[in-house]
Design a protein around this motif. Structure first.
Motif, PDB file in Angstrom:
ATOM      1  N   HIS A  10       0.832  -1.204   0.000  1.00  0.00           N
ATOM      2  CA  HIS A  10       0.000   0.000   0.000  1.00  0.00           C
ATOM      3  C   HIS A  10       0.870   1.258   0.000  1.00  0.00           C
ATOM      4  CE1 HIS A  10      -3.896   1.911   0.311  1.00  0.00           C
ATOM      5  NE2 HIS A  10      -3.359   2.759   1.163  1.00  0.00           N
ATOM      6  N   GLU A  55      -4.465  -5.495  -3.237  1.00  0.00           N
ATOM      7  CA  GLU A  55      -4.114  -5.888  -1.865  1.00  0.00           C
ATOM      8  C   GLU A  55      -5.005  -7.015  -1.366  1.00  0.00           C
ATOM      9  OE1 GLU A  55      -2.609  -1.394  -0.897  1.00  0.00           O
ATOM     10  OE2 GLU A  55      -4.463  -2.090   0.023  1.00  0.00           O
ATOM     11  N   THR A 111      -5.278   0.676   5.651  1.00  0.00           N
ATOM     12  CA  THR A 111      -5.057   1.134   4.280  1.00  0.00           C
ATOM     13  C   THR A 111      -6.157   2.078   3.804  1.00  0.00           C
ATOM     14  OG1 THR A 111      -6.054  -0.889   3.379  1.00  0.00           O
ATOM     15  CG2 THR A 111      -3.653  -0.860   3.622  1.00  0.00           C
TER      16      THR A 111
END
Length: 151
Positions: A10, A55, A111
């Motif tokens: 990230h 992700e 994130t």
């Protein structure tokens, strides 16, 4: 371990997206057409969304490969449910893996928060430009660096 990988991915992704935005933003002026500004915003937001999907895929692949969840589709679904902290899915992990859901949720919270901070920064730049356009004068600083291209 995967939590650290996700945070690293990230961070690297945010850095790349932010750098691309900055390179495009320095070419924007008060006379830049609205459609170009909106396209830049849309592309930046789309890049952030793609980063989050990547992700979640990084989480889903090892869960499937280890046989924790027998299908990749269900593995990805479970990760999306956990990552967004929705957690209402009908897929349950075996007892020895049940702490994985909250760990995935922690990565999603972290994130998404990081992404939100980037969006606030980007929208601040758009706000400066909008104020300068509304004011129509050359005496307002539009950025912290007083970028002459935006004056």
């Amino acid at each position: 371990m995967f939590l650290i990988v996700i945070i690293f991915v990230h961070g690297a992704g945010i850095r790349i997206i932010n750098r691309r935005f900055s390179k495009s933003w320095i070419r924007m002026t008060r006379t830049t057409p609205h459609w170009r500004l909106n396209l830049l915003l849309a592309l930046t937001i789309a890049s952030l969304v793609i980063l989050h999907f990547a992700e979640t895929l990084i989480w889903a692949i090892p869960i499937y490969e280890r046989g924790v969840i027998p299908s990749m589709r269900d593995s990805y679904y479970y990760v999306l449910e956990s990552y967004t902290t929705l957690g209402e899915g009908n897929i349950a992990l075996p007892d020895r893996w049940r702490l994985l859901g909250p760990i995935i949720a922690i990565s999603g919270l972290f994130t998404f928060g990081w992404t939100a901070s980037i969006l606030v920064s980007i929208m601040t730049e758009f706000g400066r430009l909008d104020r300068a356009r509304a004011k129509g004068s050359d005496d307002e600083d539009l950025s912290d660096n007083s970028d002459p291209d935006l004056r």
